[in-house]
Design a protein around this motif. Sequence first.
Motif, PDB file in Angstrom:
ATOM      1  N   ALA A 101     -33.133   5.937 -32.426  1.00 16.24           N
ATOM      2  CA  ALA A 101     -31.750   6.396 -32.560  1.00 16.24           C
ATOM      3  C   ALA A 101     -31.676   7.866 -32.969  1.00 16.24           C
ATOM      4  O   ALA A 101     -30.603   8.470 -32.954  1.00 16.24           O
ATOM      5  N   CYS A 102     -32.805   8.478 -33.292  1.00 12.91           N
ATOM      6  CA  CYS A 102     -32.867   9.883 -33.709  1.00 12.91           C
ATOM      7  C   CYS A 102     -32.350  10.799 -32.604  1.00 12.91           C
ATOM      8  O   CYS A 102     -32.742  10.674 -31.445  1.00 12.91           O
ATOM      9  N   ILE A 103     -31.454  11.722 -32.976  1.00 19.79           N
ATOM     10  CA  ILE A 103     -30.918  12.693 -32.016  1.00 19.79           C
ATOM     11  C   ILE A 103     -31.466  14.101 -32.272  1.00 19.79           C
ATOM     12  O   ILE A 103     -30.963  15.076 -31.742  1.00 19.79           O
ATOM     13  N   CYS A 133     -31.352  16.121 -34.887  1.00 17.52           N
ATOM     14  CA  CYS A 133     -30.418  17.077 -35.489  1.00 17.52           C
ATOM     15  C   CYS A 133     -31.058  17.875 -36.624  1.00 17.52           C
ATOM     16  O   CYS A 133     -30.585  18.952 -36.978  1.00 17.52           O
ATOM     17  N   SER A 147     -38.556  13.139 -30.926  1.00 25.78           N
ATOM     18  CA  SER A 147     -37.688  13.012 -32.096  1.00 25.78           C
ATOM     19  C   SER A 147     -38.443  13.545 -33.306  1.00 25.78           C
ATOM     20  O   SER A 147     -39.589  13.953 -33.196  1.00 25.78           O
ATOM     21  N   CYS A 176     -29.368  11.122 -42.773  1.00 29.15           N
ATOM     22  CA  CYS A 176     -29.319  10.913 -41.324  1.00 29.15           C
ATOM     23  C   CYS A 176     -27.943  10.406 -40.873  1.00 29.15           C
ATOM     24  O   CYS A 176     -27.529   9.309 -41.255  1.00 29.15           O
ATOM     25  N   MET A 192     -27.090   9.331 -38.013  1.00 29.44           N
ATOM     26  CA  MET A 192     -27.212   8.259 -37.018  1.00 29.44           C
ATOM     27  C   MET A 192     -27.777   6.967 -37.602  1.00 29.44           C
ATOM     28  O   MET A 192     -27.873   5.965 -36.917  1.00 29.44           O
ATOM     29  N   ALA A 195     -30.835   6.535 -38.315  1.00 30.61           N
ATOM     30  CA  ALA A 195     -32.077   6.349 -37.539  1.00 30.61           C
ATOM     31  C   ALA A 195     -33.315   6.196 -38.406  1.00 30.61           C
ATOM     32  O   ALA A 195     -34.406   6.003 -37.880  1.00 30.61           O
TER      33      ALA A 195
END
Length: 56
Positions: free
Chosen positions: A8-10, A12, A30, A48, A50, A52
């Motif tokens: 789920a890491c974007i 950021c 990621s 985080c 998200m 994640a």
Amino acid sequence: MAYKITDACISCGSCAEGCPVGAISQGDTSYVIDADTCISCGSCAGTCPMGAIEEE
């Protein structure tokens, strides 16, 4: 290591900025946690957006 970064890491960077020991860095797809440096404090999970980062 008590935490892992999921898919789920974007990427950021919030987790890396929140890590007090610099255990998180950008990986190929990621961010990744360096198990040898991680102190299992959970700061990354709290930053985080998200959700994640999970406990292993």
